[in-house]
Design a protein around this motif. Structure first.
Motif, PDB file in Angstrom:
ATOM      1  N   GLY A  86     -26.806   9.906  -8.316  1.00  0.00           N
ATOM      2  CA  GLY A  86     -28.250   9.715  -8.305  1.00  0.00           C
ATOM      3  C   GLY A  86     -28.938  10.699  -7.369  1.00  0.00           C
ATOM      4  O   GLY A  86     -30.091  11.097  -7.621  1.00  0.00           O
ATOM      5  N   ILE A  87     -28.269  11.104  -6.299  1.00  0.00           N
ATOM      6  CA  ILE A  87     -28.843  12.102  -5.383  1.00  0.00           C
ATOM      7  C   ILE A  87     -29.111  13.393  -6.143  1.00  0.00           C
ATOM      8  O   ILE A  87     -30.160  14.037  -5.975  1.00  0.00           O
ATOM      9  N   ILE A  88     -28.167  13.783  -6.997  1.00  0.00           N
ATOM     10  CA  ILE A  88     -28.333  15.006  -7.787  1.00  0.00           C
ATOM     11  C   ILE A  88     -29.511  14.871  -8.742  1.00  0.00           C
ATOM     12  O   ILE A  88     -30.328  15.786  -8.890  1.00  0.00           O
ATOM     13  N   ILE A  89     -29.632  13.691  -9.373  1.00  0.00           N
ATOM     14  CA  ILE A  89     -30.729  13.463 -10.308  1.00  0.00           C
ATOM     15  C   ILE A  89     -32.065  13.528  -9.594  1.00  0.00           C
ATOM     16  O   ILE A  89     -33.025  14.151 -10.088  1.00  0.00           O
ATOM     17  N   LEU A 143     -43.505  15.536  -2.057  1.00  0.00           N
ATOM     18  CA  LEU A 143     -42.608  15.300  -3.189  1.00  0.00           C
ATOM     19  C   LEU A 143     -41.245  14.820  -2.709  1.00  0.00           C
ATOM     20  O   LEU A 143     -40.688  13.852  -3.237  1.00  0.00           O
ATOM     21  N   ALA A 144     -40.704  15.502  -1.693  1.00  0.00           N
ATOM     22  CA  ALA A 144     -39.367  15.168  -1.210  1.00  0.00           C
ATOM     23  C   ALA A 144     -39.320  13.767  -0.616  1.00  0.00           C
ATOM     24  O   ALA A 144     -38.450  12.958  -0.961  1.00  0.00           O
ATOM     25  N   ILE A 145     -40.274  13.459   0.271  1.00  0.00           N
ATOM     26  CA  ILE A 145     -40.220  12.167   0.959  1.00  0.00           C
ATOM     27  C   ILE A 145     -40.591  11.030   0.026  1.00  0.00           C
ATOM     28  O   ILE A 145     -40.056   9.917   0.133  1.00  0.00           O
ATOM     29  N   SER A 146     -41.489  11.272  -0.937  1.00  0.00           N
ATOM     30  CA  SER A 146     -41.890  10.215  -1.867  1.00  0.00           C
ATOM     31  C   SER A 146     -40.748   9.809  -2.785  1.00  0.00           C
ATOM     32  O   SER A 146     -40.501   8.617  -3.000  1.00  0.00           O
ATOM     33  N   TRP A 147     -40.060  10.810  -3.338  1.00  0.00           N
ATOM     34  CA  TRP A 147     -38.953  10.481  -4.234  1.00  0.00           C
ATOM     35  C   TRP A 147     -37.794   9.843  -3.482  1.00  0.00           C
ATOM     36  O   TRP A 147     -37.160   8.908  -3.975  1.00  0.00           O
ATOM     37  N   MET A 148     -37.510  10.326  -2.278  1.00  0.00           N
ATOM     38  CA  MET A 148     -36.409   9.740  -1.522  1.00  0.00           C
ATOM     39  C   MET A 148     -36.770   8.353  -1.001  1.00  0.00           C
ATOM     40  O   MET A 148     -35.905   7.479  -0.907  1.00  0.00           O
ATOM     41  N   MET A 181     -30.899   7.860   0.498  1.00  0.00           N
ATOM     42  CA  MET A 181     -32.110   8.513   0.988  1.00  0.00           C
ATOM     43  C   MET A 181     -31.814   9.553   2.067  1.00  0.00           C
ATOM     44  O   MET A 181     -32.286  10.702   1.978  1.00  0.00           O
ATOM     45  N   ILE A 182     -31.040   9.190   3.086  1.00  0.00           N
ATOM     46  CA  ILE A 182     -30.788  10.113   4.200  1.00  0.00           C
ATOM     47  C   ILE A 182     -30.005  11.349   3.747  1.00  0.00           C
ATOM     48  O   ILE A 182     -30.443  12.485   3.979  1.00  0.00           O
ATOM     49  N   PRO A 183     -28.835  11.179   3.079  1.00  0.00           N
ATOM     50  CA  PRO A 183     -28.127  12.396   2.629  1.00  0.00           C
ATOM     51  C   PRO A 183     -28.906  13.152   1.556  1.00  0.00           C
ATOM     52  O   PRO A 183     -28.867  14.384   1.514  1.00  0.00           O
TER      53      PRO A 183
END
Length: 264
Positions: free
Chosen positions: A26-29, A63-68, A120-122
């Protein structure tokens, strides 16, 4: 009793740990989603420095923080509740010596805790290596955002619980659950920041709980909204947390007086 509820958090965390490979993929997705939106917004900005109060660097960070963050507050409590209502197992849950809805919330938090630590963190670390994400250096901003993120989880979980409880009153709430998911992603600002919506629509959305899930906390984190307004954001989140308790209690009271089990 509180220790029993904490055990539900632990058990859900351990259950998610057994299927952690799914979340690593899921991290990759999520990274692909962030990348797609990054290049899209980069093309939209063109030679412009700012749009709707967002610089391109702020938009990338947003974008980065919202998706994570979505990885943390997202859960399937609505589907879990609906399935237990349909198969009748909710009847057994309701006679046990604990509050069914609190148990569901604790299970959702256990899942969210797993996602926070192992998704989220990694995931955010990987995204920061790939894209020009500008994370804040002030620890106060981080602590404020993390506190807001807890409210985001609670508000999103309340919306999921309300959606799931509809299964008591309709035979199939699958369509409602799908509509809810689209509304949360769109109106919370994950897909498009609320600042980019037309004025009349953003005015309507300011009276809905969705902005308190993603847009308001992320705007504080990216600096689009100054830290001096963080107190107002907390008040908005707290207000929606209390407001959403009303339909939950009303629906739960009605559901306990009217239990309809499909298939025995």
């Amino acid at each position: 009793m509180m220790s029993a509820y904490i055990d539900f958090i632990r058990m859900r965390f351990l259950m998610m740990l057994a299927y952690r490979v799914n979340y690593y993929s899921g991290i990759i997705i999520y990274a692909i989603n962030i990348g797609a939106y990054y290049f899209l917004w980069k093309a939209i900005y063109g030679a412009q420095d700012t749009l709707a109060g967002f610089s391109i660097d702020q938009m990338t960070t947003y974008l980065a923080i919202s998706w994570m963050a979505r990885a943390f507050y997202f859960n399937n409590l609505d589907r879990d509740i609906a399935n237990e209502i349909r198969d009748g197992s909710v009847a057994i849950q309701m006679i046990r010596p604990y509050n069914y809805l609190v148990v569901k919330l604790m299970q959702g938090f256990g899942e969210g805790l797993f996602r926070f630590l192992l998704f989220m963190i990694p995931g955010l670390a990987i995204v920061c290596l790939i894209f020009p994400v500008d994370l804040p250096t002030d620890p106060v901003v981080w602590l404020t955002y993390l506190a807001m993120l807890v409210f985001s989880f609670l508000i999103n979980s309340q919306i999921n619980i309300i959606t799931g409880l509809f299964a008591f009153f309709v035979e199939n709430n699958e369509g409602l659950m799908r509509m809810k998911r689209v509304m949360v992603d769109l109106f919370s600002g994950v897909i498009i920041p609320i600042a980019f919506f037309p004025g009349w629509l953003s005015a309507i959305m300011s009276w809905l709980p969705f902005q308190a899930i993603t847009y308001l906390p992320s705007a504080i984190f990216t600096g689009r909204t100054p830290m001096s307004e963080a107190g107002e954001v907390f008040l908005i989140q707290l207000a929606w947390l209390l407001v959403l308790l009303v339909p939950i209690l009303i629906m739960w009271r009605a559901a306990r007086q009217r239990l309809f089990v499909q298939g025995g």
